[in-house]
Motif scaffolding. Sequence first.
Motif, PDB file in Angstrom:
ATOM      1  N   ARG A  32      16.714 -54.607  -1.989  1.00  7.75           N
ATOM      2  CA  ARG A  32      17.981 -54.897  -2.222  1.00  7.75           C
ATOM      3  C   ARG A  32      18.323 -56.005  -3.358  1.00  7.75           C
ATOM      4  N   ARG A  33      17.854 -56.922  -2.245  1.00  7.65           N
ATOM      5  CA  ARG A  33      17.969 -58.252  -3.267  1.00  7.65           C
ATOM      6  C   ARG A  33      18.180 -58.478  -4.353  1.00  7.65           C
ATOM      7  N   ARG A  34      18.453 -58.618  -5.165  1.00  5.74           N
ATOM      8  CA  ARG A  34      17.905 -59.125  -6.667  1.00  5.74           C
ATOM      9  C   ARG A  34      18.852 -60.868  -7.670  1.00  5.74           C
ATOM     10  N   THR A  35      18.028 -61.242  -7.698  1.00  3.24           N
ATOM     11  CA  THR A  35      18.884 -62.124  -8.512  1.00  3.24           C
ATOM     12  C   THR A  35      19.769 -62.343  -8.848  1.00  3.24           C
ATOM     13  N   VAL A  36      20.316 -63.164  -9.503  1.00  2.00           N
ATOM     14  CA  VAL A  36      21.272 -62.263 -10.113  1.00  2.00           C
ATOM     15  C   VAL A  36      22.206 -63.843 -11.240  1.00  2.00           C
ATOM     16  N   ARG A  37      22.877 -64.058 -11.845  1.00  2.00           N
ATOM     17  CA  ARG A  37      23.218 -63.959 -13.401  1.00  2.00           C
ATOM     18  C   ARG A  37      23.994 -64.182 -13.875  1.00  2.00           C
ATOM     19  N   GLN A  38      24.717 -63.414 -13.316  1.00  2.00           N
ATOM     20  CA  GLN A  38      26.062 -63.500 -13.382  1.00  2.00           C
ATOM     21  C   GLN A  38      27.239 -63.053 -12.689  1.00  2.00           C
ATOM     22  N   PRO A 108      11.025 -60.993 -20.313  1.00  2.00           N
ATOM     23  CA  PRO A 108      11.494 -60.013 -19.592  1.00  2.00           C
ATOM     24  C   PRO A 108      13.310 -60.476 -19.580  1.00  2.00           C
ATOM     25  N   LEU A 109      13.235 -61.547 -18.545  1.00  2.33           N
ATOM     26  CA  LEU A 109      14.522 -61.689 -17.957  1.00  2.33           C
ATOM     27  C   LEU A 109      15.542 -61.905 -18.480  1.00  2.33           C
ATOM     28  N   GLY A 110      15.188 -62.226 -19.800  1.00  2.00           N
ATOM     29  CA  GLY A 110      16.627 -62.584 -20.988  1.00  2.00           C
ATOM     30  C   GLY A 110      17.185 -63.811 -20.258  1.00  2.00           C
ATOM     31  N   THR A 111      16.657 -65.176 -20.090  1.00  2.00           N
ATOM     32  CA  THR A 111      17.002 -66.332 -19.613  1.00  2.00           C
ATOM     33  C   THR A 111      17.375 -67.071 -21.098  1.00  2.00           C
ATOM     34  N   ASP A 112      18.044 -68.333 -21.151  1.00  2.00           N
ATOM     35  CA  ASP A 112      17.854 -68.630 -22.633  1.00  2.00           C
ATOM     36  C   ASP A 112      18.443 -70.178 -21.647  1.00  2.00           C
ATOM     37  N   SER A 168      22.907 -64.479  -5.073  1.00  2.64           N
ATOM     38  CA  SER A 168      21.838 -65.978  -5.318  1.00  2.64           C
ATOM     39  C   SER A 168      21.610 -65.674  -7.130  1.00  2.64           C
ATOM     40  N   LEU A 169      20.962 -66.969  -7.788  1.00  3.76           N
ATOM     41  CA  LEU A 169      20.610 -67.332  -8.292  1.00  3.76           C
ATOM     42  C   LEU A 169      20.005 -68.979  -7.967  1.00  3.76           C
ATOM     43  N   THR A 170      18.213 -67.948  -7.407  1.00  2.00           N
ATOM     44  CA  THR A 170      17.323 -69.476  -7.484  1.00  2.00           C
ATOM     45  C   THR A 170      17.036 -70.098  -8.997  1.00  2.00           C
ATOM     46  N   HIS A 171      18.099 -71.063  -8.612  1.00  2.00           N
ATOM     47  CA  HIS A 171      17.186 -72.159 -11.218  1.00  2.00           C
ATOM     48  C   HIS A 171      16.634 -73.375 -10.168  1.00  2.00           C
ATOM     49  N   THR A 172      16.216 -73.584 -11.511  1.00  2.00           N
ATOM     50  CA  THR A 172      15.094 -74.468 -11.565  1.00  2.00           C
ATOM     51  C   THR A 172      15.476 -74.792 -12.933  1.00  2.00           C
ATOM     52  N   PRO A 173      16.175 -75.891 -13.068  1.00  2.00           N
ATOM     53  CA  PRO A 173      16.341 -76.611 -14.202  1.00  2.00           C
ATOM     54  C   PRO A 173      14.919 -77.452 -14.560  1.00  2.00           C
ATOM     55  N   MET A 192      15.055 -79.615  -5.324  1.00  2.00           N
ATOM     56  CA  MET A 192      13.639 -78.733  -5.250  1.00  2.00           C
ATOM     57  C   MET A 192      14.021 -77.190  -6.162  1.00  2.00           C
ATOM     58  N   ILE A 193      15.502 -76.828  -5.351  1.00  2.00           N
ATOM     59  CA  ILE A 193      16.129 -75.839  -6.044  1.00  2.00           C
ATOM     60  C   ILE A 193      17.514 -75.755  -6.207  1.00  2.00           C
ATOM     61  N   LEU A 194      18.254 -75.302  -7.496  1.00  2.00           N
ATOM     62  CA  LEU A 194      19.453 -75.277  -7.119  1.00  2.00           C
ATOM     63  C   LEU A 194      19.814 -73.562  -7.181  1.00  2.00           C
ATOM     64  N   ALA A 208      15.744 -55.524 -15.260  1.00  2.00           N
ATOM     65  CA  ALA A 208      14.188 -53.890 -15.163  1.00  2.00           C
ATOM     66  C   ALA A 208      13.037 -54.080 -14.610  1.00  2.00           C
ATOM     67  N   ILE A 209      12.808 -55.274 -13.377  1.00  2.00           N
ATOM     68  CA  ILE A 209      11.605 -55.484 -13.782  1.00  2.00           C
ATOM     69  C   ILE A 209      11.546 -55.003 -12.181  1.00  2.00           C
ATOM     70  N   GLY A 210       9.132 -54.794 -11.539  1.00  2.00           N
ATOM     71  CA  GLY A 210       9.498 -53.794 -10.597  1.00  2.00           C
ATOM     72  C   GLY A 210       8.804 -55.092  -9.666  1.00  2.00           C
ATOM     73  N   ARG A 211       8.603 -54.482  -8.384  1.00  2.00           N
ATOM     74  CA  ARG A 211       7.653 -55.147  -7.655  1.00  2.00           C
ATOM     75  C   ARG A 211       6.339 -54.867  -6.908  1.00  2.00           C
ATOM     76  N   LYS A 212       5.209 -55.698  -7.114  1.00  2.00           N
ATOM     77  CA  LYS A 212       4.175 -54.788  -6.581  1.00  2.00           C
ATOM     78  C   LYS A 212       4.011 -54.214  -5.474  1.00  2.00           C
TER      79      LYS A 212
HETATM   80  C1  LIG Z   1      10.554 -71.043  -7.530  1.00  2.00           C
HETATM   81  C2  LIG Z   1      11.900 -70.388  -8.643  1.00  2.00           C
HETATM   82  C3  LIG Z   1      12.241 -70.759  -9.377  1.00  2.00           C
HETATM   83  C4  LIG Z   1      13.000 -69.457 -10.651  1.00  2.00           C
HETATM   84  N1  LIG Z   1      13.620 -70.133 -11.358  1.00  2.00           N
HETATM   85  C5  LIG Z   1      14.243 -69.732 -11.712  1.00  2.00           C
HETATM   86  C6  LIG Z   1      15.239 -70.412 -13.395  1.00  2.00           C
HETATM   87  O1  LIG Z   1      15.248 -71.578 -13.051  1.00  2.00           O
HETATM   88  N2  LIG Z   1      16.415 -69.679 -13.551  1.00  2.00           N
HETATM   89  C7  LIG Z   1      16.576 -68.006 -13.735  1.00  2.00           C
HETATM   90  O2  LIG Z   1      17.089 -67.390 -14.286  1.00  2.00           O
HETATM   91  N3  LIG Z   1      15.377 -68.077 -12.453  1.00  2.00           N
HETATM   92  C8  LIG Z   1      14.994 -68.214 -11.706  1.00  2.00           C
HETATM   93  N4  LIG Z   1      14.053 -67.489 -10.944  1.00  2.00           N
HETATM   94  C9  LIG Z   1      14.132 -66.171 -10.598  1.00  2.00           C
HETATM   95  C10 LIG Z   1      12.745 -65.270 -10.662  1.00  2.00           C
HETATM   96  O3  LIG Z   1      12.815 -65.070 -12.387  1.00  2.00           O
HETATM   97  C11 LIG Z   1      13.328 -63.991  -9.606  1.00  2.00           C
HETATM   98  O4  LIG Z   1      13.461 -63.833  -8.488  1.00  2.00           O
HETATM   99  C12 LIG Z   1      11.941 -63.121  -9.984  1.00  2.00           C
HETATM  100  O5  LIG Z   1      12.208 -62.543 -12.021  1.00  2.00           O
HETATM  101  C13 LIG Z   1      12.108 -61.991  -9.514  1.00  2.00           C
HETATM  102  O6  LIG Z   1      13.784 -60.920  -9.564  1.00  2.00           O
HETATM  103  P1  LIG Z   1      14.409 -60.864  -8.369  1.00  2.00           P
HETATM  104  O7  LIG Z   1      14.655 -62.314  -7.654  1.00  2.00           O
HETATM  105  O8  LIG Z   1      15.685 -60.199  -8.729  1.00  2.00           O
HETATM  106  O9  LIG Z   1      13.492 -59.626  -7.670  1.00  2.00           O
HETATM  107  C14 LIG Z   1      13.209 -68.988  -9.906  1.00  2.00           C
HETATM  108  C15 LIG Z   1      12.680 -67.863  -9.185  1.00  2.00           C
HETATM  109  C16 LIG Z   1      11.582 -68.730  -8.256  1.00  2.00           C
HETATM  110  C17 LIG Z   1      10.814 -68.421  -6.672  1.00  2.00           C
END
Ligand SMILES: Cc1cc2nc3c(=O)[nH]c(=O)nc-3n(C[C@H](O)[C@H](O)[C@H](O)COP(=O)(O)O)c2cc1C
Length: 222
Positions: A32-38, A108-112, A168-173, A192-194, A208-212
Amino acid sequence: MTSPNEIPLDFTTLPADEMATRAASFRASMGRRRTVRQFSRRPVPRAVIEDCVMTAASAPSGANQQPWTFVCISDLATKREIRLAAEEEERRFYGDRASAEWLEALAPLGTDADKPFLETAPWLIVVFGQRYGAGPDGGRVKHYYVPESVGIATGLLIASLHHAGLASLTHTPSPMGFLNAICGRPENEKPMILMVVGYPADGATVPAIGRKPLGDVTVWRE
Ligand SMILES: Cc1cc2nc3c(=O)[nH]c(=O)nc-3n(C[C@H](O)[C@H](O)[C@H](O)COP(=O)(O)O)c2cc1C
């Protein structure tokens, strides 16, 4: 091979059914973990962040060198400074630095280039990898397997934040070098990671993305 100082291992062998239940339930929870951007502005207590970071810092590391520094930021002025610098880099990235393939993968992630979450989220955790350390005489000590060790620690951080009920959001500017100056970290440390941490905003959505499936990510030889 034994080292001079050995202590008894603290380990509990679980009954098979409990082991299976725990593995399945952790899988379901992590699924159920998802990367959140809001993110919401709702504060998160520092003690929770401390526990999650110390779980991350319990990760295995090459030669136990623990080559990481976690800079934990809730100060609004610092978050704003990071947001402005990151957005400047990201505008360049989306403007001309990103390859066509990379932009296609990101679509597909709609990031900007707008990163309001860097200010709204209550915590930013910048994970630095220590390329080398200092010996007792002040000389350089080579660190081994830094990206692997920091990657594992960051995985534990993400899992513990999720387990604690946080998003959380794993962000890598790209590039991330500006974080050394803002966070006051020395040249031997590489950002390495923000990690952006907090509660999701009300009504937050995720791509709406899937996992393998299992068959696509594993090979078994039994
Ligand atoms: C090393 C790494 C770098 C990432 N960098 C970004 C980023 O800069 N911006 C962003 O919106 N998401 C970033 N992500 C998140 C991925 O887009 C996200 O994990 C992936 O689309 C799968 O979605 P989920 O985490 O919701 O399962 C990053 C993930 C990883 C592991």
